[in-house]
Design a protein around this motif. Sequence first.
Motif, mmCIF file in Angstrom:
data_model
loop_
_atom_site.group_PDB
_atom_site.id
_atom_site.type_symbol
_atom_site.label_atom_id
_atom_site.label_comp_id
_atom_site.label_asym_id
_atom_site.label_seq_id
_atom_site.Cartn_x
_atom_site.Cartn_y
_atom_site.Cartn_z
ATOM 1 N N PRO B 190 0.787 -1.044 0.151
ATOM 2 C CA PRO B 190 -0.205 -0.194 0.144
ATOM 3 C C PRO B 190 0.920 1.382 0.160
ATOM 4 O O PRO B 190 0.409 2.367 -0.608
ATOM 5 N N ALA B 191 2.033 1.296 0.595
ATOM 6 C CA ALA B 191 2.752 2.537 0.834
ATOM 7 C C ALA B 191 3.816 2.732 -0.408
ATOM 8 O O ALA B 191 4.248 3.747 -0.445
ATOM 9 N N GLY B 192 3.917 1.575 -1.396
ATOM 10 C CA GLY B 192 4.662 1.816 -2.558
ATOM 11 C C GLY B 192 4.464 2.773 -3.586
ATOM 12 O O GLY B 192 3.057 3.172 -3.661
ATOM 13 N N LYS B 193 5.452 3.812 -4.053
ATOM 14 C CA LYS B 193 5.011 4.559 -5.073
ATOM 15 C C LYS B 193 4.997 3.753 -6.578
ATOM 16 O O LYS B 193 5.837 2.933 -6.530
ATOM 17 N N VAL B 194 4.410 4.282 -7.297
ATOM 18 C CA VAL B 194 4.480 3.696 -8.686
ATOM 19 C C VAL B 194 4.773 4.901 -9.811
ATOM 20 O O VAL B 194 3.938 6.013 -9.790
ATOM 21 N N PHE B 195 5.821 4.845 -10.475
ATOM 22 C CA PHE B 195 5.971 5.782 -11.492
ATOM 23 C C PHE B 195 5.821 5.185 -12.893
ATOM 24 O O PHE B 195 6.586 4.035 -13.085
ATOM 25 N N GLU B 196 5.163 5.978 -13.996
ATOM 26 C CA GLU B 196 5.168 5.217 -15.296
ATOM 27 C C GLU B 196 6.162 6.121 -15.980
ATOM 28 O O GLU B 196 5.794 7.074 -16.468
ATOM 29 N N ILE B 197 7.034 5.307 -16.914
ATOM 30 C CA ILE B 197 8.124 6.051 -17.582
ATOM 31 C C ILE B 197 8.111 5.127 -18.814
ATOM 32 O O ILE B 197 7.760 3.936 -19.236
ATOM 33 N N SER B 198 8.754 5.733 -19.713
ATOM 34 C CA SER B 198 9.477 5.279 -20.864
ATOM 35 C C SER B 198 11.013 5.639 -20.948
ATOM 36 O O SER B 198 11.143 6.797 -21.414
ATOM 37 N N CYS B 199 11.777 4.659 -20.939
ATOM 38 C CA CYS B 199 13.294 5.082 -21.123
ATOM 39 C C CYS B 199 13.538 5.361 -22.485
ATOM 40 O O CYS B 199 14.618 5.997 -22.828
ATOM 41 N N ARG B 200 12.609 4.904 -23.336
ATOM 42 C CA ARG B 200 13.009 5.231 -24.791
ATOM 43 C C ARG B 200 12.451 6.615 -25.152
ATOM 44 O O ARG B 200 13.266 7.450 -25.898
ATOM 45 N N THR B 201 11.430 7.094 -24.771
ATOM 46 C CA THR B 201 11.208 8.595 -24.963
ATOM 47 C C THR B 201 11.406 9.675 -23.794
ATOM 48 O O THR B 201 11.514 10.935 -24.360
ATOM 49 N N GLY B 202 11.648 8.910 -22.784
ATOM 50 C CA GLY B 202 11.885 9.993 -21.600
ATOM 51 C C GLY B 202 10.658 10.422 -21.052
ATOM 52 O O GLY B 202 10.670 11.178 -19.997
ATOM 53 N N GLU B 203 9.420 9.890 -21.498
ATOM 54 C CA GLU B 203 8.212 10.436 -20.791
ATOM 55 C C GLU B 203 8.022 9.905 -19.447
ATOM 56 O O GLU B 203 8.615 8.694 -19.177
ATOM 57 N N GLY B 204 7.675 10.580 -18.489
ATOM 58 C CA GLY B 204 7.431 10.235 -17.039
ATOM 59 C C GLY B 204 8.628 10.311 -16.363
ATOM 60 O O GLY B 204 8.513 9.995 -15.123
ATOM 61 N N PHE B 205 9.803 10.928 -16.681
ATOM 62 C CA PHE B 205 10.831 10.848 -15.981
ATOM 63 C C PHE B 205 11.014 11.963 -14.893
ATOM 64 O O PHE B 205 11.718 11.738 -13.683
ATOM 65 N N GLY B 206 10.110 13.087 -14.998
ATOM 66 C CA GLY B 206 10.149 13.697 -13.949
ATOM 67 C C GLY B 206 9.749 13.606 -12.522
ATOM 68 O O GLY B 206 10.809 13.661 -11.622
ATOM 69 N N PRO B 207 8.953 12.865 -12.137
ATOM 70 C CA PRO B 207 8.670 12.404 -10.745
ATOM 71 C C PRO B 207 9.719 11.268 -10.161
ATOM 72 O O PRO B 207 10.228 11.398 -8.900
ATOM 73 N N TRP B 208 10.149 10.378 -11.016
ATOM 74 C CA TRP B 208 11.234 9.600 -10.713
ATOM 75 C C TRP B 208 12.391 10.358 -10.488
ATOM 76 O O TRP B 208 13.393 10.054 -9.325
ATOM 77 N N LEU B 209 13.035 11.152 -11.204
ATOM 78 C CA LEU B 209 14.329 12.190 -10.805
ATOM 79 C C LEU B 209 14.001 13.003 -9.569
ATOM 80 O O LEU B 209 14.607 12.894 -8.754
ATOM 81 N N SER B 210 12.763 13.454 -9.240
ATOM 82 C CA SER B 210 12.582 14.261 -8.066
ATOM 83 C C SER B 210 12.709 13.488 -7.075
ATOM 84 O O SER B 210 13.159 13.903 -5.955
ATOM 85 N N TRP B 211 12.055 12.027 -6.946
ATOM 86 C CA TRP B 211 12.082 11.265 -5.996
ATOM 87 C C TRP B 211 13.482 10.951 -5.613
ATOM 88 O O TRP B 211 14.055 10.818 -4.463
ATOM 89 N N ILE B 212 14.412 10.736 -6.468
ATOM 90 C CA ILE B 212 15.854 10.474 -6.224
ATOM 91 C C ILE B 212 16.677 11.730 -5.828
ATOM 92 O O ILE B 212 17.260 11.489 -4.587
ATOM 93 N N GLU B 213 16.438 12.883 -6.277
ATOM 94 C CA GLU B 213 17.006 14.125 -5.844
ATOM 95 C C GLU B 213 16.396 14.484 -4.320
ATOM 96 O O GLU B 213 17.275 14.728 -3.514
ATOM 97 N N GLU B 214 15.128 14.032 -4.078
ATOM 98 C CA GLU B 214 14.967 14.377 -2.557
ATOM 99 C C GLU B 214 15.511 13.369 -1.402
ATOM 100 O O GLU B 214 16.020 13.844 -0.502
ATOM 101 N N LYS B 215 15.572 11.975 -1.985
ATOM 102 C CA LYS B 215 16.299 11.024 -1.202
ATOM 103 C C LYS B 215 17.843 11.354 -0.838
ATOM 104 O O LYS B 215 18.156 11.268 0.025
ATOM 105 N N VAL B 216 18.372 11.636 -2.186
ATOM 106 C CA VAL B 216 19.998 11.897 -2.095
ATOM 107 C C VAL B 216 19.965 13.219 -1.107
ATOM 108 O O VAL B 216 21.045 13.396 -0.406
#
Lengths: 235, 235
Positions: B190-216
């Motif tokens: 229930p607590a897990g986050k889900v990000f939908e992305i495409s490594c091919r097109t770059g779609e959806g990378f914003g939330p993933w990168l923000s999560w990483i930056e926040e954790k770092v």
Amino acid sequence: MAQIKVPVVRNILQANDRLASENRNRFDEAGIFVVNLMSSPGAGKTSLLEKTIDALAARMGIAVIEGDLQSSCDAERIQKKGVQAVQINTDGGCHLDGNMIQIALDSLDLSQVDLLIIENVGNLVCPAEFNLGEHEKITMLSVAEGDDKPIKYPLIFQICSVLLVNKIDLLPYTDCDVAKIRQTSKQLNPAGKVFEISCRTGEGFGPWLSWIEEKVGEHRKIRAGAAVPPQADSH
Amino acid sequence: MAQIKVPVVRNILQANDRLASENRNRFDEAGIFVVNLMSSPGAGKTSLLEKTIDALAARMGIAVIEGDLQSSCDAERIQKKGVQAVQINTDGGCHLDGNMIQIALDSLDLSQVDLLIIENVGNLVCPAEFNLGEHEKITMLSVAEGDDKPIKYPLIFQICSVLLVNKIDLLPYTDCDVAKIRQTSKQLNPAGKVFEISCRTGEGFGPWLSWIEEKVGEHRKIRAGAAVPPQADSH
């Protein structure tokens, strides 16, 4: 000081091979052709079974053993096709082994079976190390997984008789180069056959189905040979 | 008769947890945020790393530990991006463990690192059972693998902090229902986050990168706190 020998199973693969060999004898006595179908999760194993059953069930007896960590969704999909299906749940285990198949066989009426397909746990690593008693190993790769997989997971591409390259309907939308898959898998496995298919559209199924029918025919002959009346041997 | 006690490692996972805990201490002393990236073969882990490095390398020190059966192609791809990369070859082994990470860390200059990404062996089963000392587990699933994967491989979806649903550019050409993936993975986790992305097109990378930056950022603060001079503790 007294020396006590501690009995140790030194080679778990050796123990598995013994059970696999017992399974093989059972298959050969019944004249059944048995394949061990292996791939990554989601490469399309169950869809292959559904389409193969649709095409061949009228001409031969088919049974399926489904290996999964804990669900039974795949066996339910297969049972809808009207063939015998047994679900093995490995309880988190990452591959099937000879012992699990031995137990599953007790739930099947082998006298009605010409072709037994064992769908292994979705895993491109561990299943490659465990023989189940099958006659042929089939490895399936989806083009969406990329063309570097034979280089990165060589064992499972080296030991298979047939490599099924699935989801070719997705080729226009990926960077996958099927020629590279053919080339690198041929280096690992010069005698292996490669069939390009799409379980979604049915494209390319002809050669795969012909290969299965040919093998089933060969194993029926083994059964026919074994059916020679006992008195033929008594003089 | 003399009784001789045979020492037995009763719980290989327990032994691994001890090594993982040592790794964790090392990461925390250095103030490094560490993720363990897991998926099936070909879900897109290395492509994710390439795109993540491109986006973040100017703002933080990044290092990568690559786990593969025997090739070094992934580490070579990462090294081209100009970050530190170490290849672990498991020699056919199906997962990374705490000991392998401990050895790999000796090849990295951790003083230059804010984010360490460990790319596990492509396998949706075995890696889930072995902690490496990471702060967060990331599971990646390609939409081409199908929407039944959380039901069929529950553990790896249950234990991850983030589920990356990759290759969403292929959604129009598959039968995959992302809503079903979200629903079934939420039931497991229930607590897990889900990000939908495409490594091919770059779609959806914003939330993933923000999560990483926040954790770092959080882990940099831990490092800053640990930098209090020793005399502060001496009375």
